[in-house]
Write a protein that holds these residues in place. Sequence first.
Motif, short mmCIF file in Angstrom:
data_model
loop_
_atom_site.label_atom_id
_atom_site.label_comp_id
_atom_site.label_asym_id
_atom_site.label_seq_id
_atom_site.Cartn_x
_atom_site.Cartn_y
_atom_site.Cartn_z
N GLY A 95 20.99 22.66 55.98
CA GLY A 95 19.57 22.87 56.42
C GLY A 95 19.28 24.13 57.20
N HIS A 96 18.22 24.39 57.81
CA HIS A 96 17.88 25.44 58.48
C HIS A 96 18.31 25.27 60.21
CE1 HIS A 96 15.27 26.11 55.12
NE2 HIS A 96 15.03 27.20 55.51
N ALA A 97 18.51 26.35 60.71
CA ALA A 97 18.89 26.15 62.10
C ALA A 97 17.73 25.42 62.76
CB ALA A 97 19.21 27.33 62.75
N GLY A 98 17.84 24.45 63.55
CA GLY A 98 16.90 23.66 64.00
C GLY A 98 16.29 22.62 63.46
N GLY A 99 16.39 22.41 62.08
CA GLY A 99 16.01 21.30 61.25
C GLY A 99 14.58 21.20 61.44
N SER A 100 14.34 19.90 61.52
CA SER A 100 12.88 19.27 61.48
C SER A 100 11.93 19.85 62.77
CB SER A 100 12.66 17.94 61.43
OG SER A 100 13.57 17.12 62.22
N PHE A 101 12.97 20.23 63.93
CA PHE A 101 12.16 20.78 65.06
C PHE A 101 11.41 21.86 64.86
CE2 PHE A 101 11.84 21.73 69.49
CZ PHE A 101 11.77 20.56 69.89
N GLN A 145 18.01 28.24 69.82
CA GLN A 145 17.92 28.00 71.14
C GLN A 145 16.91 26.63 71.59
OE1 GLN A 145 16.73 31.41 73.88
NE2 GLN A 145 17.70 32.71 72.35
N MET A 146 16.16 26.37 70.89
CA MET A 146 15.33 25.14 70.93
C MET A 146 15.19 24.17 69.94
SD MET A 146 11.20 24.85 71.94
CE MET A 146 11.15 26.27 72.98
N THR A 147 16.17 23.01 69.98
CA THR A 147 16.33 22.30 69.08
C THR A 147 16.21 20.68 69.57
OG1 THR A 147 18.79 22.15 69.36
CG2 THR A 147 17.96 23.84 67.68
N SER A 148 15.94 20.72 70.57
CA SER A 148 15.52 19.13 71.18
C SER A 148 14.21 19.18 72.21
CB SER A 148 16.85 18.81 71.84
OG SER A 148 16.91 19.56 72.94
N ILE A 149 14.02 17.94 72.25
CA ILE A 149 12.60 17.85 73.10
C ILE A 149 13.27 18.14 74.51
CG2 ILE A 149 11.43 15.83 74.15
CD1 ILE A 149 11.37 14.63 71.49
N LEU A 150 14.26 18.05 75.07
CA LEU A 150 14.94 18.14 76.56
C LEU A 150 14.66 19.97 76.24
CD1 LEU A 150 15.79 17.35 79.08
CD2 LEU A 150 18.24 17.70 78.22
N GLN A 151 15.14 20.88 75.38
CA GLN A 151 15.24 22.11 75.43
C GLN A 151 13.48 22.60 75.37
OE1 GLN A 151 17.63 22.71 72.08
NE2 GLN A 151 19.28 23.41 73.31
N ALA A 152 12.82 21.84 74.73
CA ALA A 152 11.28 22.19 74.60
C ALA A 152 10.67 21.99 75.94
CB ALA A 152 10.70 21.44 73.42
N ARG A 197 12.60 33.47 72.44
CA ARG A 197 13.21 32.40 72.73
C ARG A 197 12.78 31.06 71.88
NH1 ARG A 197 13.38 29.89 78.73
NH2 ARG A 197 13.84 27.75 78.05
N LEU A 198 11.25 31.12 71.62
CA LEU A 198 10.61 29.94 70.88
C LEU A 198 10.89 30.24 69.20
CD1 LEU A 198 8.86 27.41 70.87
CD2 LEU A 198 7.08 29.17 70.81
N ALA A 199 10.95 31.56 68.84
CA ALA A 199 11.31 32.03 67.44
C ALA A 199 12.84 31.44 67.03
CB ALA A 199 11.05 33.37 67.37
N ASP A 200 13.57 31.64 68.17
CA ASP A 200 15.15 31.53 67.76
C ASP A 200 15.45 30.05 67.60
OD1 ASP A 200 17.84 31.41 67.54
OD2 ASP A 200 18.18 32.34 69.36
N GLY A 201 15.59 29.55 66.33
CA GLY A 201 15.89 28.05 66.02
C GLY A 201 17.08 27.45 66.61
#
Length: 150
Positions: free
Chosen positions: A1-7, A37-44, A31-35
């Motif tokens: 799949g894509h980087a970040g998946g369903s996130f 760098q943000m792949t979890s709720i904790l990172q969000a 930072r938000l656009a880079d799949g």
Amino acid sequence: GHAGGSFNVIRTHFFKMLHRYLKGEHKFRNRLADGTQMTSILQAYQFLNDLEHHYKQNEELLQSVSDVDSSWYRRHWGTTMSTMSSLSSSISENERSIHRRGDDYIKEQQKSQASLSLEERKKQARERIAKLRANKTKKAKSMNQKEMAA
């Protein structure tokens, strides 16, 4: 799949909800656009905390994005609701750039019902309900006939 998946779905919502805060802030937008760098709720959560901290450090910057019209949802509106209310008498119906579905129908109903008594409005409501039920029954019969023919 894509980087970040369903996130990615969550990130797209973040872009919409935080549009006004990301507009001039390339560091946060990238930072938000880079799949990756943000792949979890904790990172969000950390992203939101960092963004909040950034704006708390600069009150003037915060004031610049506090305008209702800087919202992603209103980014294409030519005339805002606040402007509309102050200019309501000078703007014709056709000149308005904001249109909400059903406005004309609602206005007509309000005009026509303003002079009716409560009993007359109840009678009209009963008639509309009867008409809706009749249409529903008619559609159901039509569907049954199509199924039987097939």
